[in-house]
Design a protein around this motif. Structure first.
Motif, mmCIF file in Angstrom:
data_model
loop_
_atom_site.group_PDB
_atom_site.id
_atom_site.type_symbol
_atom_site.label_atom_id
_atom_site.label_comp_id
_atom_site.label_asym_id
_atom_site.label_seq_id
_atom_site.Cartn_x
_atom_site.Cartn_y
_atom_site.Cartn_z
ATOM 1 N N ASN A 237 -2.549 -13.895 1.466
ATOM 2 C CA ASN A 237 -1.190 -14.397 1.619
ATOM 3 C C ASN A 237 -0.205 -13.273 1.958
ATOM 4 O OD1 ASN A 237 -2.495 -16.629 0.577
ATOM 5 N ND2 ASN A 237 -1.569 -16.450 -1.444
ATOM 6 N N ILE A 238 -0.288 -12.186 1.194
ATOM 7 C CA ILE A 238 0.686 -11.108 1.352
ATOM 8 C C ILE A 238 0.595 -10.498 2.741
ATOM 9 C CG2 ILE A 238 1.216 -8.755 0.592
ATOM 10 C CD1 ILE A 238 0.796 -9.701 -2.262
ATOM 11 N N HIS A 239 -0.612 -10.318 3.239
ATOM 12 C CA HIS A 239 -0.750 -9.714 4.561
ATOM 13 C C HIS A 239 -0.116 -10.606 5.641
ATOM 14 C CE1 HIS A 239 -2.328 -7.060 7.615
ATOM 15 N NE2 HIS A 239 -2.864 -8.090 8.241
ATOM 16 N N THR A 240 -0.256 -11.905 5.493
ATOM 17 C CA THR A 240 0.342 -12.795 6.485
ATOM 18 C C THR A 240 1.858 -12.774 6.369
ATOM 19 O OG1 THR A 240 -1.635 -14.177 6.246
ATOM 20 C CG2 THR A 240 0.174 -15.086 7.512
ATOM 21 N N TRP A 241 2.384 -12.652 5.153
ATOM 22 C CA TRP A 241 3.834 -12.468 5.018
ATOM 23 C C TRP A 241 4.272 -11.160 5.685
ATOM 24 C CZ3 TRP A 241 7.173 -15.990 4.457
ATOM 25 C CH2 TRP A 241 6.986 -17.082 3.607
ATOM 26 N N TRP A 242 3.448 -10.144 5.613
ATOM 27 C CA TRP A 242 3.762 -8.878 6.296
ATOM 28 C C TRP A 242 3.928 -9.115 7.795
ATOM 29 C CZ3 TRP A 242 0.683 -5.994 9.822
ATOM 30 C CH2 TRP A 242 1.142 -4.711 10.104
ATOM 31 N N HIS A 243 3.001 -9.892 8.370
ATOM 32 C CA HIS A 243 3.136 -10.215 9.787
ATOM 33 C C HIS A 243 4.432 -10.983 10.058
ATOM 34 C CE1 HIS A 243 -0.538 -8.885 11.797
ATOM 35 N NE2 HIS A 243 -1.184 -9.164 10.677
ATOM 36 N N ALA A 259 14.232 -9.924 1.684
ATOM 37 C CA ALA A 259 14.046 -11.069 0.800
ATOM 38 C C ALA A 259 12.564 -11.412 0.678
ATOM 39 C CB ALA A 259 14.831 -12.268 1.321
ATOM 40 N N ILE A 260 11.845 -11.380 1.802
ATOM 41 C CA ILE A 260 10.412 -11.650 1.772
ATOM 42 C C ILE A 260 9.683 -10.535 1.038
ATOM 43 C CG2 ILE A 260 8.337 -11.854 3.201
ATOM 44 C CD1 ILE A 260 10.116 -13.236 5.314
ATOM 45 N N TYR A 261 10.115 -9.309 1.272
ATOM 46 C CA TYR A 261 9.483 -8.182 0.563
ATOM 47 C C TYR A 261 9.572 -8.394 -0.945
ATOM 48 C CZ TYR A 261 8.318 -3.503 -0.987
ATOM 49 O OH TYR A 261 7.707 -2.450 -1.626
ATOM 50 N N ASP A 262 10.754 -8.726 -1.418
ATOM 51 C CA ASP A 262 10.943 -8.858 -2.868
ATOM 52 C C ASP A 262 10.185 -10.038 -3.454
ATOM 53 O OD1 ASP A 262 12.571 -6.634 -2.896
ATOM 54 O OD2 ASP A 262 14.427 -7.788 -2.725
ATOM 55 N N SER A 263 10.063 -11.109 -2.696
ATOM 56 C CA SER A 263 9.416 -12.306 -3.233
ATOM 57 C C SER A 263 7.903 -12.302 -3.051
ATOM 58 C CB SER A 263 9.997 -13.558 -2.577
ATOM 59 O OG SER A 263 9.752 -13.558 -1.177
ATOM 60 N N ALA A 264 7.402 -11.587 -2.042
ATOM 61 C CA ALA A 264 5.969 -11.674 -1.736
ATOM 62 C C ALA A 264 5.234 -10.345 -1.784
ATOM 63 C CB ALA A 264 5.780 -12.302 -0.346
ATOM 64 N N LEU A 265 5.852 -9.262 -1.349
ATOM 65 C CA LEU A 265 5.138 -8.002 -1.214
ATOM 66 C C LEU A 265 5.339 -7.036 -2.372
ATOM 67 C CD1 LEU A 265 5.410 -9.083 1.841
ATOM 68 C CD2 LEU A 265 5.001 -6.713 2.474
ATOM 69 N N ALA A 266 6.459 -7.133 -3.063
ATOM 70 C CA ALA A 266 6.828 -6.094 -4.024
ATOM 71 C C ALA A 266 5.865 -5.967 -5.185
ATOM 72 C CB ALA A 266 8.245 -6.348 -4.548
ATOM 73 N N ASP A 267 5.193 -7.049 -5.542
ATOM 74 C CA ASP A 267 4.323 -7.010 -6.722
ATOM 75 C C ASP A 267 2.847 -6.912 -6.353
ATOM 76 O OD1 ASP A 267 6.486 -7.231 -8.499
ATOM 77 O OD2 ASP A 267 6.540 -9.410 -8.238
ATOM 78 N N GLY A 268 2.547 -6.392 -5.181
ATOM 79 C CA GLY A 268 1.151 -6.247 -4.764
ATOM 80 C C GLY A 268 0.352 -5.388 -5.726
ATOM 81 N N ALA A 279 3.834 -0.012 4.624
ATOM 82 C CA ALA A 279 4.011 -0.050 6.079
ATOM 83 C C ALA A 279 5.308 -0.743 6.458
ATOM 84 C CB ALA A 279 2.828 -0.759 6.726
ATOM 85 N N LEU A 280 5.705 -1.752 5.695
ATOM 86 C CA LEU A 280 6.944 -2.460 5.994
ATOM 87 C C LEU A 280 8.161 -1.595 5.660
ATOM 88 C CD1 LEU A 280 8.154 -5.069 7.034
ATOM 89 C CD2 LEU A 280 8.101 -5.954 4.688
ATOM 90 N N LEU A 281 8.162 -0.999 4.479
ATOM 91 C CA LEU A 281 9.288 -0.134 4.123
ATOM 92 C C LEU A 281 9.391 1.067 5.056
ATOM 93 C CD1 LEU A 281 9.322 -0.034 0.203
ATOM 94 C CD2 LEU A 281 10.617 -1.509 1.753
ATOM 95 N N TRP A 282 8.247 1.578 5.500
ATOM 96 C CA TRP A 282 8.274 2.736 6.405
ATOM 97 C C TRP A 282 8.929 2.378 7.737
ATOM 98 C CZ3 TRP A 282 8.043 7.696 5.639
ATOM 99 C CH2 TRP A 282 7.879 8.562 6.736
ATOM 100 N N ARG A 283 8.657 1.180 8.238
ATOM 101 C CA ARG A 283 9.313 0.754 9.477
ATOM 102 C C ARG A 283 10.823 0.683 9.300
ATOM 103 N NH1 ARG A 283 4.161 -0.968 9.998
ATOM 104 N NH2 ARG A 283 3.337 -1.489 12.081
ATOM 105 N N LEU A 284 11.265 0.210 8.132
ATOM 106 C CA LEU A 284 12.706 0.204 7.857
ATOM 107 C C LEU A 284 13.241 1.628 7.774
ATOM 108 C CD1 LEU A 284 12.790 -2.626 5.168
ATOM 109 C CD2 LEU A 284 13.719 -2.769 7.481
ATOM 110 N N HIS A 285 12.480 2.511 7.168
ATOM 111 C CA HIS A 285 12.864 3.916 7.047
ATOM 112 C C HIS A 285 13.031 4.554 8.427
ATOM 113 C CE1 HIS A 285 13.020 7.977 5.383
ATOM 114 N NE2 HIS A 285 12.030 8.326 6.177
ATOM 115 N N LEU A 286 12.115 4.271 9.330
ATOM 116 C CA LEU A 286 12.183 4.842 10.676
ATOM 117 C C LEU A 286 13.454 4.427 11.393
ATOM 118 C CD1 LEU A 286 8.514 4.340 11.972
ATOM 119 C CD2 LEU A 286 9.575 6.489 11.233
#
Length: 469
Positions: A237-243, A259-268, A279-286
């Motif tokens: 599930n989490i990987h598909t939310w990443w996409h 919002a998706i990060y906090d609800s789906a990815l943050a507690d991986g 990988a998602l936060l790094w893209r935001l960082h870039l």
């Protein structure tokens, strides 16, 4: 007398009671669906028949394909105990072949494991475990051609009415996508999902195809339409939310991404889930997203990595751990991890695939991420530009590895390496002219070259594409 049964695909198995064979079949079904029940079913098969060869092989693969060091250690102990208890000469040839393949994986030799699984699939093209495990090995080693052909070579042995034929198509679609056959990948992936609406790997293949073609609006609409099919009940599930977030990033919708990060990815909890988050936060960082609320997200992510990278296992995970440390400002932890891997590659480790991955790709990428965090953008270019066409060697998909390519591009822009940046953006636009990100980077290059008209035109094009979502 050896007890011989057959699995759901007609393949002979020794040492399994009827109940154990049923649990094994259910475990394979759960594996192909990426359902969490796979572990319970595999364990139940071994509770029924502790010396069931294919049950023990399956359990070992499950422990290794998570890329979690502790899972691999447990798998190594369990399979070793099984091998000491049995007379391997009494096993069926396919079972002995699987034991050799999974032992190679236990020994760290991904390439030999993949080759042995390929031999099994040639002799037994209906061996769903050999195909699924081999497919994951090809993914871990970044072998696009084998991702395509391992499954493609087995398809003619399956029938349209086979319950798992759709899952084979889903795997094949992903291989087609990674090998660049986007039209065919979409066709096959859509057919896979038509046969089984909850084939999350098939959905994933279609999503990758849209990503590679720059069809981000199509991707969002596809995932929205199938939300109940992929968003619950699997460990994917989490990987598909990443996409989903990658598409939203192209639209510039950072609020939605967070919002998706906090609800789906943050507690991986798993390495796979943590690397998606990094990988998602790094893209935001870039892209300069340094708002204070990111800091806590980075800290939580960085706290989760040390136990998982305490010893070398998979260089692709190391990269994401370093991203997390750098994002959290924990440069010392990043340097410590790199130093441990530098010591690791100095030791001769014949046949250990991860050593070569780490030496050839993992270390340069990790060093580049640290250099980026320190603002040494010229060093990032020096480290990444020579390896940019072989980063596949440490695994992952094109979409995942694009974080490396984007790091290189951003560093080139910030370092004033205008010619390099121009080449990189030109390559990207040629492949994905529908990407707003690519046109925004074209504008940045044009600005650096002093061409205001070209920069303005590129920004207009990026805005048009966003509005067309």
């Amino acid at each position: 007398m050896i007890l011989v049964t057959t699995d759901q695909h007609g393949l002979a198995m020794s040492g399994a009671s009827g109940a154990a064979a049923r649990h094994y079949d259910r475990a394979i079904d759960a594996l192909l669906h990426f359902r969490v029940e796979v572990d319970a079913e595999a364990n139940a098969a071994l509770e029924e028949s502790p010396d069931f060869p294919m049950g023990n092989v399956l359990a070992a693969y499950l422990g290794l394909l998570t890329t979690e060091v502790e899972d691999a250690r447990t798998a190594r102990v369990r399979l070793g105990a099984f091998r000491r208890r049995i007379d391997e000469s009494s096993l069926l040839p396919r079972e002995r072949a699987h034991l050799a393949a999974v032992q190679a994986l236990l020994d760290g030799d991904f390439l030999t494991c993949g080759a042995l699984l390929g031999e099994i699939a040639v002799a037994h093209p209906r061996d769903a475990l050999a195909l699924a495990a081999g497919h994951q090995i090809d993914f871990f080693t970044g072998d696009a051609r084998s991702l395509r052909d391992r499954i493609g070579g087995a398809l003619s042995a399956w029938r349209e009415d086979d319950p798992h034929f759709g899952h084979l198509l889903g795997m094949y679609a992903f291989g087609l996508e990674e090998a660049g056959h986007y039209d065919r990948s979409e066709e096959v992936g859509l057919r896979a999902v038509e046969l089984n609406a909850r084939d999350v790997w098939g959905i994933h293949a279609v999503v990758h195809t849209y990503e590679m073609q720059g069809r981000f609006g199509d991707g969002l609409r596809y995932l929205d339409a199938r939300l109940p099919d992929w968003s619950t009940g699997t460990f994917f599930n989490i990987h598909t939310w990443w996409h989903y977030c990658l598409y939203a990033l192209e639209a510039g919708d950072v609020g939605r991404v967070l919002a998706i990060y906090d609800s789906a990815l943050a507690d991986g909890q798993s390495c796979m889930e943590l690397l998606d988050a990094a990988a998602l936060l790094w893209r935001l960082h870039l892209e300069g997203s340094e708002q204070p609320e990111l800091d806590e997200r980075w800290r939580a992510l960085a706290d989760a990595w040390p136990v998982r990278v305490a010893e070398p296992f998979y260089a692709f995970n190391d990269m994401h751990a370093v991203m997390s440390y750098v994002g959290a400002g924990r440069m010392g932890d990043a340097e410590k991890l790199i130093a441990s891997r530098e010591a690791y590659v100095l030791e001769p480790r014949p046949g250990v695939t991860n050593r070569d991955m780490t030496l050839r790709v993992g270390l340069p990428v990790c060093r580049a991420i640290v250099a980026f965090g320190r603002g040494d953008y010229a060093s990032v270019v020096d480290l990444l530009y020579p390896i940019r066409h072989r980063v596949n060697e440490f695994g992952g998909s094109h979409a995942q590895r694009d974080a490396v390519q984007k790091t290189l591009l951003e560093a080139a822009l910030r370092a004033g390496a205008r010619d390099v940046a121009r080449v990189l953006v030109s390559e990207r636009i040629g492949v994905r002219p529908c990407s707003p990100y690519n046109w925004l980077k074209q504008a940045a290059v044009a600005d650096a070259l002093g061409d205001r008209a070209a920069a303005a035109a590129a920004r207009v094009r990026a805005d048009e594409l966003v509005r067309a979502f």
